[in-house]
Design an enzyme around this catalytic site. Structure first.
Site, PDB file in Angstrom:
ATOM      1  N   LYS A   1      -4.914   9.895   2.960  1.00  0.00           N
ATOM      2  CA  LYS A   1      -5.616   9.040   3.913  1.00  0.00           C
ATOM      3  C   LYS A   1      -6.707   9.796   4.677  1.00  0.00           C
ATOM      4  O   LYS A   1      -6.487  10.931   5.106  1.00  0.00           O
ATOM      5  CB  LYS A   1      -4.591   8.448   4.883  1.00  0.00           C
ATOM      6  CG  LYS A   1      -5.121   7.525   5.953  1.00  0.00           C
ATOM      7  CD  LYS A   1      -6.001   6.412   5.433  1.00  0.00           C
ATOM      8  CE  LYS A   1      -5.353   5.606   4.344  1.00  0.00           C
ATOM      9  NZ  LYS A   1      -6.343   4.781   3.582  1.00  0.00           N
TER      10      LYS A   1
ATOM     11  N   ASP B   1      -2.066  10.808  -2.254  1.00  0.00           N
ATOM     12  CA  ASP B   1      -2.410   9.771  -3.226  1.00  0.00           C
ATOM     13  C   ASP B   1      -2.719  10.335  -4.599  1.00  0.00           C
ATOM     14  O   ASP B   1      -2.575   9.650  -5.604  1.00  0.00           O
ATOM     15  CB  ASP B   1      -3.602   8.946  -2.736  1.00  0.00           C
ATOM     16  CG  ASP B   1      -3.115   7.858  -1.811  1.00  0.00           C
ATOM     17  OD1 ASP B   1      -2.722   8.182  -0.670  1.00  0.00           O
ATOM     18  OD2 ASP B   1      -3.072   6.693  -2.240  1.00  0.00           O
TER      19      ASP B   1
ATOM     20  N   ARG C   1       0.865  -1.193   0.000  1.00  0.00           N
ATOM     21  CA  ARG C   1       0.000   0.000   0.000  1.00  0.00           C
ATOM     22  C   ARG C   1       0.890   1.227   0.000  1.00  0.00           C
ATOM     23  O   ARG C   1       2.110   1.134   0.142  1.00  0.00           O
ATOM     24  CB  ARG C   1      -1.015   0.004   1.157  1.00  0.00           C
ATOM     25  CG  ARG C   1      -0.650  -0.641   2.454  1.00  0.00           C
ATOM     26  CD  ARG C   1       0.393   0.073   3.289  1.00  0.00           C
ATOM     27  NE  ARG C   1       0.126   1.498   3.424  1.00  0.00           N
ATOM     28  CZ  ARG C   1       1.042   2.406   3.658  1.00  0.00           C
ATOM     29  NH1 ARG C   1       2.329   2.054   3.795  1.00  0.00           N
ATOM     30  NH2 ARG C   1       0.748   3.686   3.763  1.00  0.00           N
ATOM     31  N   GLY C   2       0.249   2.405  -0.140  1.00  0.00           N
ATOM     32  CA  GLY C   2       0.999   3.633  -0.320  1.00  0.00           C
ATOM     33  C   GLY C   2       1.108   3.898  -1.818  1.00  0.00           C
ATOM     34  O   GLY C   2       1.466   2.994  -2.583  1.00  0.00           O
ATOM     35  N   ALA C   3       0.798   5.132  -2.230  1.00  0.00           N
ATOM     36  CA  ALA C   3       0.623   5.411  -3.658  1.00  0.00           C
ATOM     37  C   ALA C   3       1.817   5.010  -4.532  1.00  0.00           C
ATOM     38  O   ALA C   3       1.651   4.242  -5.497  1.00  0.00           O
ATOM     39  CB  ALA C   3       0.265   6.886  -3.838  1.00  0.00           C
TER      40      ALA C   3
ATOM     41  N   GLN D   1      -2.030   2.397   9.944  1.00  0.00           N
ATOM     42  CA  GLN D   1      -0.759   2.538   9.222  1.00  0.00           C
ATOM     43  C   GLN D   1       0.236   3.373  10.024  1.00  0.00           C
ATOM     44  O   GLN D   1       1.448   3.195   9.919  1.00  0.00           O
ATOM     45  CB  GLN D   1      -0.988   3.199   7.852  1.00  0.00           C
ATOM     46  CG  GLN D   1      -1.725   2.334   6.844  1.00  0.00           C
ATOM     47  CD  GLN D   1      -3.215   2.609   6.854  1.00  0.00           C
ATOM     48  OE1 GLN D   1      -3.804   2.936   7.880  1.00  0.00           O
ATOM     49  NE2 GLN D   1      -3.846   2.457   5.710  1.00  0.00           N
TER      50      GLN D   1
ATOM     51  N   ARG E   1      -7.137  -0.431  -7.026  1.00  0.00           N
ATOM     52  CA  ARG E   1      -7.471   0.624  -6.046  1.00  0.00           C
ATOM     53  C   ARG E   1      -7.679   1.920  -6.841  1.00  0.00           C
ATOM     54  O   ARG E   1      -6.895   2.216  -7.749  1.00  0.00           O
ATOM     55  CB  ARG E   1      -6.372   0.798  -4.991  1.00  0.00           C
ATOM     56  CG  ARG E   1      -6.357  -0.335  -3.966  1.00  0.00           C
ATOM     57  CD  ARG E   1      -5.473  -0.005  -2.773  1.00  0.00           C
ATOM     58  NE  ARG E   1      -6.134   0.869  -1.807  1.00  0.00           N
ATOM     59  CZ  ARG E   1      -5.501   1.395  -0.751  1.00  0.00           C
ATOM     60  NH1 ARG E   1      -4.211   1.156  -0.552  1.00  0.00           N
ATOM     61  NH2 ARG E   1      -6.148   2.162   0.099  1.00  0.00           N
TER      62      ARG E   1
HETATM   63  O1  MRU Z   1      -4.573   3.245   2.189  1.00  0.00           O
HETATM   64  P1  MRU Z   1      -3.090   3.447   2.109  1.00  0.00           P
HETATM   65  O2  MRU Z   1      -2.343   2.927   3.287  1.00  0.00           O
HETATM   66  O3  MRU Z   1      -2.531   2.974   0.797  1.00  0.00           O
HETATM   67  O4  MRU Z   1      -2.937   5.020   2.148  1.00  0.00           O
HETATM   68  C1  MRU Z   1      -1.671   5.580   1.993  1.00  0.00           C
HETATM   69  C2  MRU Z   1      -1.639   7.044   2.196  1.00  0.00           C
HETATM   70  O5  MRU Z   1      -2.633   7.679   2.420  1.00  0.00           O
HETATM   71  C3  MRU Z   1      -0.299   7.695   2.041  1.00  0.00           C
HETATM   72  O6  MRU Z   1      -0.240   8.867   2.790  1.00  0.00           O
HETATM   73  C4  MRU Z   1      -0.075   8.053   0.559  1.00  0.00           C
HETATM   74  O7  MRU Z   1      -0.290   6.945  -0.268  1.00  0.00           O
HETATM   75  C5  MRU Z   1       1.275   8.565   0.348  1.00  0.00           C
HETATM   76  S1  MRU Z   1       2.502   7.328   0.442  1.00  0.00           S
HETATM   77  C6  MRU Z   1       3.977   8.063   0.187  1.00  0.00           C
END
Ligand code: MRU
Length: 317
Positions: free
Chosen positions: A227, A216, A48-50, A175, A82
């Protein structure tokens, strides 16, 4: 700090992902042998994470190409895994002309390189003794190495500028409490996990100097999806005259989205919150550009009006 290939990597027969659902208690790899399995891993948040989602999708396409899968189908299922992180579509677009292993690996190393550059720019915004508050996890786990917002904190710590980090636990999947706290502990950065609702009183008590998050998807006008809970923090920070900095690579910019209203917001399974009662589980929210003090990419610090400062900014290695 975890090596990029420990977080995710491409082997001859599999995309190997460190299972982020189990951290920090267990460090277990998930081996995905088809694009469909990579898509499932993205959906269920093994990865996870963009930026990390984008890299995983690039690896999924490379694997599919090498193993003779139908690439249009592979692209389709990965793209649908996603909805909010634009890095996913960006990486798949990048892979269209050259779905090779080398290209996918270059996308990964480029993302980590961008992280280092944007972190250096973002750390320039912090002053000595900074007590920062961060939300969710925008560390190496979320980017495939080094991190965006957490990368900025690492760089600020190395420069002797950072005093303390408040880590929002980040309901419902934690997270912050599980992943960001783990990364900060590994870097020996002083930190404390707080429940998301504690941010307001810490700000009122004068214990927060800045809020720093990842993103994201960032629209052309600077409206930023991140998030769920980031918007609340932005409102609180504005009330207390505390700057909110968004640190994200240009692969997170979506200049085709005029503003935040057009950003698709993921709705996840209500069971992530409760199985006993009805629930609603939006995973992201949009912070209006007017509440963001600066957006930091690998190119530098962008200020309002973002329509101008972000225009023409494109992903480069
Ligand atoms: O649902 P997630 O854990 O994928 O959400 C991630 C976030 O909101 C992060 O802040 C975002 O992807 C930036 S990651 C460098």
């Amino acid at each position: 700090m975890l090596e990029p290939e420990r977080i995710l990597r491409l082997e001859e027969d599999a995309v190997v992902l460190l299972d982020q659902r189990l951290l920090p208690l267990e460090e277990i790899d998930v081996r995905c042998r088809t694009a469909g399995e990579v898509a499932d891993a993205i959906k269920t948040m093994v990865v996870r994470g963009a930026p990390a989602i984008g890299v995983a999708a690039a690896y999924g396409i490379a694997l599919a190409a090498a193993h003779g899968e139908d690439l249009a189908t592979a692209d389709h299922i990965l793209r649908a895994s996603r909805p909010t992180a634009v890095n996913l579509g960006w990486a798949l677009d990048e892979m269209r002309d050259d779905p090779s292993y080398e290209h996918a690996r270059r996308i990964h190393t480029d993302e980590v390189e961008r992280c280092r550059r944007m972190s250096a720019h973002a750390a320039d915004l912090l002053v000595s003794g900074t007590r920062a508050l961060t939300h969710c996890n925008a560390g190496g786990l979320a980017t495939g190495g080094y991190g965006s917002a957490v990368g900025a904190l690492l760089t600020a710590w190395e420069r002797g500028l950072l005093q303390h980090v408040w880590v929002d636990e980040t309901r419902p999947l934690l997270q912050g409490a599980r992943l960001t706290a783990w990364e900060l502990e590994a870097a020996s950065i002083p930190h404390a996990v707080i429940v998301d609702s504690a941010a307001a009183s810490l700000m009122a008590a004068g214990e927060v100097d800045c809020v720093i998050t990842g993103a994201d998807r960032i629209a052309a006008n600077g409206d930023t999806a991140n998030k769920i809970g980031t918007y609340s923090l932005a409102v609180l920070a504005s009330h207390h005259a505390i700057p909110l900095y968004v640190v994200a690579p240009t692969t997170t910019l979506d200049l085709s989205a005029q503003d935040g209203a057009t950003i698709p917001i993921e709705e996840r399974d209500p069971a992530e919150i409760t199985t006993r009662f009805a629930a609603r589980n939006p995973a992201f929210d949009v912070t209006p550009a007017a509440l963001i003090a600066a957006i930091v990419t690998e190119h530098g610090v962008h200020r309002a009006p973002y329509v101008q400062s972000l225009a023409g900014t494109v992903a480069t290695a």
